[in-house]
Write a protein that holds these residues in place. Sequence first.
Motif, PDB file in Angstrom:
ATOM      1  N   ASP A   1       1.093  -1.047  -0.103  1.00 22.69           N
ATOM      2  CA  ASP A   1      -0.366   0.487   0.091  1.00 22.69           C
ATOM      3  C   ASP A   1       0.696   0.931  -0.228  1.00 22.69           C
ATOM      4  OD1 ASP A   1      -1.088   2.161   1.600  1.00 22.69           O
ATOM      5  OD2 ASP A   1      -2.589   0.996   0.815  1.00 22.69           O
ATOM      6  N   GLU A   2       0.652   1.972  -1.282  1.00 20.49           N
ATOM      7  CA  GLU A   2       1.703   3.294  -0.988  1.00 20.49           C
ATOM      8  C   GLU A   2       1.243   4.231  -0.122  1.00 20.49           C
ATOM      9  OE1 GLU A   2       3.617   3.925  -3.431  1.00 20.49           O
ATOM     10  OE2 GLU A   2       3.361   1.731  -3.701  1.00 20.49           O
ATOM     11  N   LEU A   3       0.287   4.445   0.521  1.00 15.60           N
ATOM     12  CA  LEU A   3      -0.514   5.633   1.768  1.00 15.60           C
ATOM     13  C   LEU A   3       0.803   4.974   3.113  1.00 15.60           C
ATOM     14  CD1 LEU A   3      -1.415   7.366   2.469  1.00 15.60           C
ATOM     15  CD2 LEU A   3      -3.262   6.736   3.103  1.00 15.60           C
ATOM     16  N   LEU A   4       0.662   3.088   3.026  1.00 18.14           N
ATOM     17  CA  LEU A   4       1.082   2.772   3.785  1.00 18.14           C
ATOM     18  C   LEU A   4       2.871   2.902   4.023  1.00 18.14           C
ATOM     19  CD1 LEU A   4      -0.462  -0.445   5.609  1.00 18.14           C
ATOM     20  CD2 LEU A   4      -0.447   2.075   6.017  1.00 18.14           C
ATOM     21  N   LYS A   5       3.359   2.858   2.797  1.00 16.95           N
ATOM     22  CA  LYS A   5       4.902   2.855   2.361  1.00 16.95           C
ATOM     23  C   LYS A   5       5.133   4.689   2.578  1.00 16.95           C
ATOM     24  CE  LYS A   5       6.179   0.672  -1.108  1.00 16.95           C
ATOM     25  NZ  LYS A   5       6.770   0.292  -2.379  1.00 16.95           N
ATOM     26  N   GLU A   6       4.299   5.632   2.593  1.00 15.62           N
ATOM     27  CA  GLU A   6       4.718   6.954   3.206  1.00 15.62           C
ATOM     28  C   GLU A   6       4.482   6.458   4.873  1.00 15.62           C
ATOM     29  OE1 GLU A   6       2.310   9.861   1.257  1.00 15.62           O
ATOM     30  OE2 GLU A   6       2.365   8.975  -0.624  1.00 15.62           O
ATOM     31  N   LYS A   7       3.916   6.722   5.287  1.00 19.29           N
ATOM     32  CA  LYS A   7       3.397   6.174   6.420  1.00 19.29           C
ATOM     33  C   LYS A   7       5.319   5.386   7.515  1.00 19.29           C
ATOM     34  CE  LYS A   7      -1.299   7.088   7.363  1.00 19.29           C
ATOM     35  NZ  LYS A   7      -2.420   6.506   7.771  1.00 19.29           N
ATOM     36  N   TRP A   8       5.470   4.657   6.844  1.00 22.91           N
ATOM     37  CA  TRP A   8       6.577   4.112   6.843  1.00 22.91           C
ATOM     38  C   TRP A   8       7.999   5.447   7.198  1.00 22.91           C
ATOM     39  CZ3 TRP A   8       8.642   0.279  10.053  1.00 22.91           C
ATOM     40  CH2 TRP A   8      10.451   0.196   9.790  1.00 22.91           C
ATOM     41  N   ILE A   9       8.179   5.156   6.488  1.00 28.02           N
ATOM     42  CA  ILE A   9       9.046   6.216   5.766  1.00 28.02           C
ATOM     43  C   ILE A   9       9.097   7.658   7.643  1.00 28.02           C
ATOM     44  CG2 ILE A   9      10.281   7.490   3.908  1.00 28.02           C
ATOM     45  CD1 ILE A   9       9.204   5.947   2.422  1.00 28.02           C
ATOM     46  N   ASP A  10       7.710   7.816   7.019  1.00 25.81           N
ATOM     47  CA  ASP A  10       7.742   8.824   7.969  1.00 25.81           C
ATOM     48  C   ASP A  10       8.112   7.976   9.701  1.00 25.81           C
ATOM     49  OD1 ASP A  10       7.098  10.826   6.116  1.00 25.81           O
ATOM     50  OD2 ASP A  10       5.210  10.766   6.489  1.00 25.81           O
TER      51      ASP A  10
END
Length: 306
Positions: A185-194
């Motif tokens: 999931d791209e949104l979750l991927k962004e949240k992981w990096i954050d």
Amino acid sequence: MDLPTAWNLDDKSTFLSINSSGLRVNYEGLGESDDDIGAIRANHPIPQQCNLFYYEVDIINEGKNKIIGIGFCEKTVNLNKRMPGWENGSWGYHGDDGKFFSCSGYGSPYGPSFSTGDTIGCCLNFKSNIVFYTKNGINLGIAFRNLEGTLYPCVGLGSQGGSVEVNFGSKKFKYAEATSEDIDDELLKEKWIDAFNMYINTTNIYVLEDLENSLKIKQDTTLKFRGKFNFTMGSYENATSDLTKLLDIEPNSKFALRYRAEAYYLMEKYKESLNDVNKLLKIETNDEWASKLLAKIIEKNWSRHR
């Protein structure tokens, strides 16, 4: 609490220069012998209260002989004619031979060599008292145990044309991006990096509720994030705890079984790792990842009983 943010212009070898940002180091010597080697320390020591400290170094130019060392040292360590790891109170991973040096001029095989275009990360985990390195986002495994003392990030150079640039957290780490690749999931991927950048190099002792609230995600997803984060940063005991909780919710979670199996393996708990691998192979008999870890476990057990 002051964290390392740049190199220290007043705490370096005369063979090195720093650009105006304080982040890029250039080698200015002849690079003909060990007498031409120089090192530099960061502007502040690493506070142990931050629990985890991670930084990355981009190899801008490897120089003529790839003489580059990346590591950490005490304040009293000599920076002239010495590479990281060559003296007491100094440790370093070297680019020309891939060896890790621990307070000695004799290194031990550790990882691959590195050169122009590579990014080398160094993580000091004061909770687990371990150090590991990354190369282009790939964890190279534990380099050193029994971490202690007041330590500074440092690099050493000894090749004509050599140049490196450090990231102490002013931009996103490549390790964070690389470890997000198994998140679909791209949104979750962004949240992981954050999340990675939120909790690294800080004094935060993140709890499940904090992560859940700050990222606005469900508890099972939070357990995945925190379990993966702990694993990624070498906190294997904490990782197995979170992943076990996740398996209580999702008994056949391949994600949890894979990371827990790998964590147990790195903790040298081969029996527990084998149990998780066998569970994975029951779920999916052709699981390539599980088969590879199984082979590594068998090799370790064989080596121990020779």
